[in-house]
Design a protein around this motif. Structure first.
Motif, PDB file in Angstrom:
ATOM      1  N   GLN A 134      13.602   0.707 -10.373  1.00  0.00           N
ATOM      2  CA  GLN A 134      12.893   1.343 -11.486  1.00  0.00           C
ATOM      3  C   GLN A 134      11.437   1.597 -11.123  1.00  0.00           C
ATOM      4  OE1 GLN A 134      14.411  -1.606 -14.672  1.00  0.00           O
ATOM      5  NE2 GLN A 134      13.909   0.235 -15.815  1.00  0.00           N
ATOM      6  N   ALA A 135      10.794   0.588 -10.536  1.00  0.00           N
ATOM      7  CA  ALA A 135       9.387   0.713 -10.149  1.00  0.00           C
ATOM      8  C   ALA A 135       9.214   1.826  -9.124  1.00  0.00           C
ATOM      9  CB  ALA A 135       8.873  -0.608  -9.598  1.00  0.00           C
ATOM     10  N   ALA A 136      10.101   1.870  -8.131  1.00  0.00           N
ATOM     11  CA  ALA A 136      10.003   2.908  -7.088  1.00  0.00           C
ATOM     12  C   ALA A 136      10.109   4.305  -7.702  1.00  0.00           C
ATOM     13  CB  ALA A 136      11.095   2.698  -6.039  1.00  0.00           C
ATOM     14  N   GLY A 137      11.015   4.467  -8.650  1.00  0.00           N
ATOM     15  CA  GLY A 137      11.167   5.771  -9.300  1.00  0.00           C
ATOM     16  C   GLY A 137       9.932   6.183 -10.073  1.00  0.00           C
ATOM     17  N   LEU A 138       9.342   5.233 -10.779  1.00  0.00           N
ATOM     18  CA  LEU A 138       8.137   5.539 -11.557  1.00  0.00           C
ATOM     19  C   LEU A 138       6.944   5.819 -10.653  1.00  0.00           C
ATOM     20  CD1 LEU A 138       8.567   2.904 -14.404  1.00  0.00           C
ATOM     21  CD2 LEU A 138       8.790   5.386 -14.609  1.00  0.00           C
ATOM     22  N   PHE A 139       6.817   5.056  -9.579  1.00  0.00           N
ATOM     23  CA  PHE A 139       5.724   5.318  -8.633  1.00  0.00           C
ATOM     24  C   PHE A 139       5.908   6.685  -7.961  1.00  0.00           C
ATOM     25  CE2 PHE A 139       5.209   0.529  -8.297  1.00  0.00           C
ATOM     26  CZ  PHE A 139       3.987   0.501  -8.958  1.00  0.00           C
ATOM     27  N   HIS A 140       7.161   7.058  -7.703  1.00  0.00           N
ATOM     28  CA  HIS A 140       7.422   8.376  -7.115  1.00  0.00           C
ATOM     29  C   HIS A 140       6.960   9.477  -8.061  1.00  0.00           C
ATOM     30  CE1 HIS A 140       9.395  11.385  -4.627  1.00  0.00           C
ATOM     31  NE2 HIS A 140       9.947  11.876  -5.729  1.00  0.00           N
ATOM     32  N   GLN A 141       7.229   9.311  -9.350  1.00  0.00           N
ATOM     33  CA  GLN A 141       6.793  10.297 -10.335  1.00  0.00           C
ATOM     34  C   GLN A 141       5.276  10.423 -10.368  1.00  0.00           C
ATOM     35  OE1 GLN A 141       8.474   9.285 -14.152  1.00  0.00           O
ATOM     36  NE2 GLN A 141      10.584   9.271 -13.369  1.00  0.00           N
ATOM     37  N   ARG A 142       4.583   9.350 -10.071  1.00  0.00           N
ATOM     38  CA  ARG A 142       3.117   9.361 -10.083  1.00  0.00           C
ATOM     39  C   ARG A 142       2.518   9.715  -8.726  1.00  0.00           C
ATOM     40  NH1 ARG A 142       1.246   4.115 -13.677  1.00  0.00           N
ATOM     41  NH2 ARG A 142       2.502   4.572 -15.519  1.00  0.00           N
ATOM     42  N   ALA A 143       3.358  10.021  -7.759  1.00  0.00           N
ATOM     43  CA  ALA A 143       2.909  10.333  -6.396  1.00  0.00           C
ATOM     44  C   ALA A 143       2.119   9.164  -5.805  1.00  0.00           C
ATOM     45  CB  ALA A 143       2.069  11.612  -6.377  1.00  0.00           C
ATOM     46  N   ASP A 144       2.526   7.941  -6.137  1.00  0.00           N
ATOM     47  CA  ASP A 144       1.899   6.724  -5.619  1.00  0.00           C
ATOM     48  C   ASP A 144       2.782   6.209  -4.479  1.00  0.00           C
ATOM     49  OD1 ASP A 144       0.827   4.237  -5.084  1.00  0.00           O
ATOM     50  OD2 ASP A 144       0.614   3.654  -7.186  1.00  0.00           O
ATOM     51  N   ALA A 145       2.591   6.783  -3.290  1.00  0.00           N
ATOM     52  CA  ALA A 145       3.472   6.483  -2.165  1.00  0.00           C
ATOM     53  C   ALA A 145       3.326   5.045  -1.684  1.00  0.00           C
ATOM     54  CB  ALA A 145       3.172   7.446  -1.016  1.00  0.00           C
ATOM     55  N   GLU A 146       2.130   4.503  -1.739  1.00  0.00           N
ATOM     56  CA  GLU A 146       1.910   3.142  -1.254  1.00  0.00           C
ATOM     57  C   GLU A 146       2.738   2.135  -2.048  1.00  0.00           C
ATOM     58  OE1 GLU A 146      -1.758  -0.049  -0.533  1.00  0.00           O
ATOM     59  OE2 GLU A 146      -2.157   1.950  -1.342  1.00  0.00           O
ATOM     60  N   ASN A 147       2.658   2.220  -3.370  1.00  0.00           N
ATOM     61  CA  ASN A 147       3.408   1.278  -4.190  1.00  0.00           C
ATOM     62  C   ASN A 147       4.892   1.602  -4.215  1.00  0.00           C
ATOM     63  OD1 ASN A 147       1.581  -0.732  -5.191  1.00  0.00           O
ATOM     64  ND2 ASN A 147       0.605   0.854  -6.420  1.00  0.00           N
ATOM     65  N   GLU A 148       5.249   2.880  -4.074  1.00  0.00           N
ATOM     66  CA  GLU A 148       6.670   3.223  -3.963  1.00  0.00           C
ATOM     67  C   GLU A 148       7.270   2.574  -2.729  1.00  0.00           C
ATOM     68  OE1 GLU A 148       9.688   7.041  -3.439  1.00  0.00           O
ATOM     69  OE2 GLU A 148       7.541   7.403  -3.755  1.00  0.00           O
ATOM     70  N   SER A 149       6.507   2.571  -1.638  1.00  0.00           N
ATOM     71  CA  SER A 149       6.970   1.936  -0.413  1.00  0.00           C
ATOM     72  C   SER A 149       7.163   0.433  -0.603  1.00  0.00           C
ATOM     73  CB  SER A 149       5.965   2.191   0.719  1.00  0.00           C
ATOM     74  OG  SER A 149       6.345   1.487   1.885  1.00  0.00           O
ATOM     75  N   LEU A 150       6.227  -0.209  -1.281  1.00  0.00           N
ATOM     76  CA  LEU A 150       6.357  -1.648  -1.541  1.00  0.00           C
ATOM     77  C   LEU A 150       7.590  -1.947  -2.384  1.00  0.00           C
ATOM     78  CD1 LEU A 150       2.643  -2.639  -2.308  1.00  0.00           C
ATOM     79  CD2 LEU A 150       3.973  -3.210  -0.267  1.00  0.00           C
ATOM     80  N   ALA A 151       7.828  -1.109  -3.386  1.00  0.00           N
ATOM     81  CA  ALA A 151       8.987  -1.311  -4.253  1.00  0.00           C
ATOM     82  C   ALA A 151      10.285  -1.111  -3.472  1.00  0.00           C
ATOM     83  CB  ALA A 151       8.913  -0.367  -5.440  1.00  0.00           C
ATOM     84  N   ALA A 152      10.344  -0.050  -2.662  1.00  0.00           N
ATOM     85  CA  ALA A 152      11.544   0.209  -1.864  1.00  0.00           C
ATOM     86  C   ALA A 152      11.787  -0.926  -0.872  1.00  0.00           C
ATOM     87  CB  ALA A 152      11.408   1.538  -1.127  1.00  0.00           C
ATOM     88  N   ASN A 153      10.726  -1.465  -0.310  1.00  0.00           N
ATOM     89  CA  ASN A 153      10.858  -2.582   0.621  1.00  0.00           C
ATOM     90  C   ASN A 153      11.393  -3.826  -0.082  1.00  0.00           C
ATOM     91  OD1 ASN A 153      10.126  -3.677   3.427  1.00  0.00           O
ATOM     92  ND2 ASN A 153       9.076  -5.124   2.064  1.00  0.00           N
ATOM     93  N   THR A 154      10.927  -4.082  -1.309  1.00  0.00           N
ATOM     94  CA  THR A 154      11.422  -5.226  -2.072  1.00  0.00           C
ATOM     95  C   THR A 154      12.906  -5.073  -2.383  1.00  0.00           C
ATOM     96  OG1 THR A 154       9.228  -5.502  -3.068  1.00  0.00           O
ATOM     97  CG2 THR A 154      11.059  -6.605  -4.155  1.00  0.00           C
ATOM     98  N   VAL A 155      13.304  -3.859  -2.749  1.00  0.00           N
ATOM     99  CA  VAL A 155      14.720  -3.576  -2.977  1.00  0.00           C
ATOM    100  C   VAL A 155      15.509  -3.822  -1.689  1.00  0.00           C
ATOM    101  CG1 VAL A 155      16.398  -1.764  -3.476  1.00  0.00           C
ATOM    102  CG2 VAL A 155      14.321  -1.955  -4.854  1.00  0.00           C
ATOM    103  N   GLY A 156      14.983  -3.335  -0.563  1.00  0.00           N
ATOM    104  CA  GLY A 156      15.664  -3.504   0.720  1.00  0.00           C
ATOM    105  C   GLY A 156      15.856  -4.961   1.101  1.00  0.00           C
ATOM    106  N   LEU A 157      14.838  -5.785   0.879  1.00  0.00           N
ATOM    107  CA  LEU A 157      14.960  -7.212   1.189  1.00  0.00           C
ATOM    108  C   LEU A 157      16.045  -7.866   0.332  1.00  0.00           C
ATOM    109  CD1 LEU A 157      11.185  -8.167   1.527  1.00  0.00           C
ATOM    110  CD2 LEU A 157      12.892  -8.164   3.361  1.00  0.00           C
ATOM    111  N   SER A 158      16.083  -7.503  -0.935  1.00  0.00           N
ATOM    112  CA  SER A 158      17.103  -8.067  -1.825  1.00  0.00           C
ATOM    113  C   SER A 158      18.500  -7.649  -1.388  1.00  0.00           C
ATOM    114  CB  SER A 158      16.842  -7.604  -3.261  1.00  0.00           C
ATOM    115  OG  SER A 158      15.562  -8.013  -3.704  1.00  0.00           O
TER     116      SER A 158
END
Length: 218
Positions: A134-158
């Motif tokens: 959810q966070a990655a999707g919202l950050f993508h909508q805001r063009a916040d690539a740095e935080n989108e990357s962090l969110a995607a990485n957290t999903v990947g670790l899980s």
């Protein structure tokens, strides 16, 4: 226009309030800064006159509108303090309690990311994946690539810890691409290492070694 003082955790009016007619100025606004809240007025004070009078209804309304935001900021800071102190279960409960009231707030994606990271640390991987996505999707909508990357990485670790290797690889590769686009060398090293871990956990040791070497050369 009104002038108020800052105070920690509350809003306090100064005694020397200035008004110039009513409060219908388009740039009369409030700013929410962590757990402090202030009212910001016009910079041109030349035409203002001091009066000693109770705050107008509009000023009271503005203050009442600011109070919920202040309470949300304080609650979010409380959840962060619990997380920093290592009280992860209490922090997760605090984040979960906060989310409904933050859905329309600018802090909502960040709260989701922090909740996801907390759930990951507790081993609650399905919740971490849900909130992180959810966070990655919202950050993508805001063009916040740095935080989108962090969110995607957290999903990947899980996903990695759940043994969902194909999904984890896709999440890490998405995060890696965002880091490369943003010229984030440190982020690239972390994502390449995580990609190597995906291969290693599957017994694909040559692929893992190659990914680790790419990380070392970065």
């Amino acid at each position: 226009m009104g002038r108020v003082s800052r105070c920690h955790g509350s809003i306090a009016l100064r005694q020397d309030i200035y008004f110039d007619g009513d409060l219908d100025y388009p740039n009369f606004s409030y700013r929410n800064i962590s757990d402090r809240c202030c009212i910001v007025g016009l910079s041109d004070m030349s035409s203002l006159r001091p009066i000693n009078a109770p705050p107008s209804r509009r000023l009271i309304a503005a203050l009442l509108l600011a109070l919920p935001l202040l309470a949300q900021a304080q609650s979010l800071e409380s959840a962060r303090r619990l997380k920093q102190q290592g009280s992860l279960r209490s922090a997760l409960q605090a984040y979960e309690a906060l989310l409904p009231g933050l859905r329309s707030a600018s802090d909502y994606p960040q709260a989701l990311l922090e909740l996801s990271q907390t759930a990951l640390a507790l081993g609650e991987y399905p919740r971490a994946i849900e909130a992180g996505a959810q966070a990655a999707g919202l950050f993508h909508q805001r063009a916040d690539a740095e935080n989108e990357s962090l969110a995607a990485n957290t999903v990947g670790l899980s996903q990695l810890y759940r043994g969902e290797y194909a999904s984890a690889l896709r999440s890490f590769e998405r995060s890696l691409q965002l880091d490369r686009d943003g010229h984030d060398g440190k982020g690239e090293i972390t994502r390449l290492s995580n990609i190597g871990n995906v291969y290693f956990f599957q017994g694909k040791y040559l692929d893992a070694l190659q990914s680790y070497q790419f990380a070392l050369r970065r």
